[in-house]
Design a protein around this motif. Sequence first.
Motif, PDB file in Angstrom:
ATOM      1  N   SER A 142       0.900  -1.188  -0.133  1.00  0.00           N
ATOM      2  CA  SER A 142      -0.023   0.040   0.199  1.00  0.00           C
ATOM      3  C   SER A 142       1.013   1.145  -0.060  1.00  0.00           C
ATOM      4  CB  SER A 142      -0.760   0.107   1.176  1.00  0.00           C
ATOM      5  OG  SER A 142      -1.888  -0.959   1.392  1.00  0.00           O
ATOM      6  N   ALA A 143       0.296   2.315  -0.054  1.00  0.00           N
ATOM      7  CA  ALA A 143       1.083   3.756   0.148  1.00  0.00           C
ATOM      8  C   ALA A 143       1.492   3.802   1.520  1.00  0.00           C
ATOM      9  CB  ALA A 143      -0.114   4.942  -0.507  1.00  0.00           C
ATOM     10  N   THR A 161      -2.365   8.233   0.864  1.00  0.00           N
ATOM     11  CA  THR A 161      -3.473   8.312  -0.110  1.00  0.00           C
ATOM     12  C   THR A 161      -4.415   9.374   0.290  1.00  0.00           C
ATOM     13  OG1 THR A 161      -3.254   5.807  -0.455  1.00  0.00           O
ATOM     14  CG2 THR A 161      -5.298   7.105  -1.083  1.00  0.00           C
ATOM     15  N   GLU A 181       1.453   4.074  -4.025  1.00  0.00           N
ATOM     16  CA  GLU A 181       2.106   2.805  -3.970  1.00  0.00           C
ATOM     17  C   GLU A 181       3.245   2.627  -4.777  1.00  0.00           C
ATOM     18  OE1 GLU A 181      -1.167   3.591  -3.751  1.00  0.00           O
ATOM     19  OE2 GLU A 181      -1.812   2.097  -2.246  1.00  0.00           O
ATOM     20  N   PHE A 206      -3.895  -1.904  -5.156  1.00  0.00           N
ATOM     21  CA  PHE A 206      -4.529  -0.786  -5.163  1.00  0.00           C
ATOM     22  C   PHE A 206      -4.914  -0.268  -6.722  1.00  0.00           C
ATOM     23  CE2 PHE A 206      -5.085   4.046  -4.461  1.00  0.00           C
ATOM     24  CZ  PHE A 206      -6.445   4.206  -4.326  1.00  0.00           C
ATOM     25  N   ARG A 257     -10.714   2.384  -2.094  1.00  0.00           N
ATOM     26  CA  ARG A 257     -10.018   2.597  -0.992  1.00  0.00           C
ATOM     27  C   ARG A 257      -9.883   1.251  -0.577  1.00  0.00           C
ATOM     28  NH1 ARG A 257      -9.041   7.444   1.144  1.00  0.00           N
ATOM     29  NH2 ARG A 257      -7.132   6.199   1.836  1.00  0.00           N
ATOM     30  N   GLY A 258      -8.733   0.856   0.114  1.00  0.00           N
ATOM     31  CA  GLY A 258      -8.651  -0.399   0.771  1.00  0.00           C
ATOM     32  C   GLY A 258      -8.221  -1.310  -0.227  1.00  0.00           C
ATOM     33  N   GLY A 259      -7.971  -1.091  -1.611  1.00  0.00           N
ATOM     34  CA  GLY A 259      -7.764  -2.101  -2.463  1.00  0.00           C
ATOM     35  C   GLY A 259      -6.876  -2.708  -2.852  1.00  0.00           C
ATOM     36  N   SER A 260      -5.636  -2.579  -2.153  1.00  0.00           N
ATOM     37  CA  SER A 260      -4.439  -3.447  -2.067  1.00  0.00           C
ATOM     38  C   SER A 260      -4.823  -4.853  -1.593  1.00  0.00           C
ATOM     39  CB  SER A 260      -3.473  -2.722  -1.189  1.00  0.00           C
ATOM     40  OG  SER A 260      -3.234  -1.318  -1.534  1.00  0.00           O
ATOM     41  N   ASP A 261      -5.634  -5.036  -0.580  1.00  0.00           N
ATOM     42  CA  ASP A 261      -6.227  -6.314  -0.112  1.00  0.00           C
ATOM     43  C   ASP A 261      -6.488  -7.211  -1.397  1.00  0.00           C
ATOM     44  OD1 ASP A 261      -5.743  -5.649   2.507  1.00  0.00           O
ATOM     45  OD2 ASP A 261      -7.704  -5.465   2.762  1.00  0.00           O
TER      46      ASP A 261
HETATM   47  N1  ASP Z   1      -3.547   3.263  -0.230  1.00  0.00           N
HETATM   48  C1  ASP Z   1      -4.806   2.861  -0.791  1.00  0.00           C
HETATM   49  C2  ASP Z   1      -5.975   3.504   0.437  1.00  0.00           C
HETATM   50  O1  ASP Z   1      -5.625   3.953   1.268  1.00  0.00           O
HETATM   51  C3  ASP Z   1      -5.081   1.466  -0.859  1.00  0.00           C
HETATM   52  C4  ASP Z   1      -4.978   0.711   0.295  1.00  0.00           C
HETATM   53  O2  ASP Z   1      -4.311   0.990   1.360  1.00  0.00           O
HETATM   54  O3  ASP Z   1      -5.407  -0.622   0.027  1.00  0.00           O
HETATM   55  O4  ASP Z   1      -7.014   3.226   0.302  1.00  0.00           O
END
Ligand code: ASP
Length: 406
Positions: free
Chosen positions: A41-42, A47, A74, A136, A150-154
Amino acid sequence: MPLAVQKFGGTSVADADRIRAVADHIARTRREGDDVVAVVSAMGKTTDDLLRLAGDVSSIRPGRELDMLLTSGERISMALLCMALAELGVAAASFTGSQAGIITDETHTKAKILEVRGDRLREALADGVVPVVAGFQGVSTARDVTTLGRGGSDTTAVALAAALGAARCEIYTDVSGVFTADPRIVPTARRLGRISFEEMLEIAATGGRVLSLRSVEFARNHHVPLHVRSSFTWEPGTWVIEEDPSMEQPIVSAVTSDTSEAKLTITKVPDRPGIAASLFRALADNNVNVDMIVQNTSHDGTTDISFTAPRSEMGVAMKVGEELGQRIGASELLLDEAVAQVSVVGAGMRTNPGVTATMFEALAAVGINIQMISTSPIRISCLVEASTADRAVRVLHEAFELDSPA
Ligand code: ASP
Ligand code: MG
């Protein structure tokens, strides 16, 4: 060699020390005999900072440009992690989502993955190089850079694990796993050793913030075992896996709460076929994600309809309600933002009657009023007044004996 996809969230790569610790861990995993694909992730709140910067520059943020901006976060972490690995003598190479072959649709800021090619990652692995992939992000069928929400790295990590046939997908974060309740609310909450995909989906959908809902859906659909664990202690965390039919399931595994929704009541709605349909059709057409719904028994041919939806969508929902009110005659809108949804989740409730009764009794015993109820085969949710939510979580955690060791 078995392959582990290891995903490191923003707090896990927040500064130079954290990035070096992650590099150490990857090197150790390889020494122990596993191949690794890392997904990052970043760093920290990058982000959020980029989003704020975009807002400072302009009120118009075209999705294509927003995605180009956000994907830079990222890129920073992946390049730095490769450098930290180089210092340890581990050959590594960074790949953007596009270079990794993550092909998405054209929906900027919340693109869906259509295909994972992954050829370059396979080549790198064959050459003994650790691929470090920017989470992400992907590239659309129109060849533009996209982000997955958001949260897309998972989701990136799970998609790569599925495409590369990984033995497991490890999600490193700042908590040590999935708990029976949020430990900040219930200090005696326990970490779960394992939980089923179905339960995890319900937990993620009702306020558990450990994993993004889409990544769990993806993992379930592609049979990817997930291991949620801490990059601060590196201790074993929670496995999210297929339900084992030979094992007895806990009646309740976790208690969650969610304060992100509000409740809207529309009064004096004519009680005849088609009215509710036109209300909820209009809400759907305006992208309002309706969650719980209650329709009262009618008096004098009219009824009250209440529903919950994300607070951020209530402005739109109110407008829809007003338009309907004008068409059908006198009705009133009552917005209640001081609500919270409290849920109990457990696969064992499918076969154990009485969970609802226990839940209602526990809430009643401390005088908490239930405003709305919704259920799934493995979840019961109650809408309560926001100020009572934490107490509700605590009494439910106790009522279902979740703090005593399993
Ligand atoms: N950096 C992105 C976010 O903060 C993706 C992630 O962290 O999964 O949403
Ligand atoms: Mg994040």
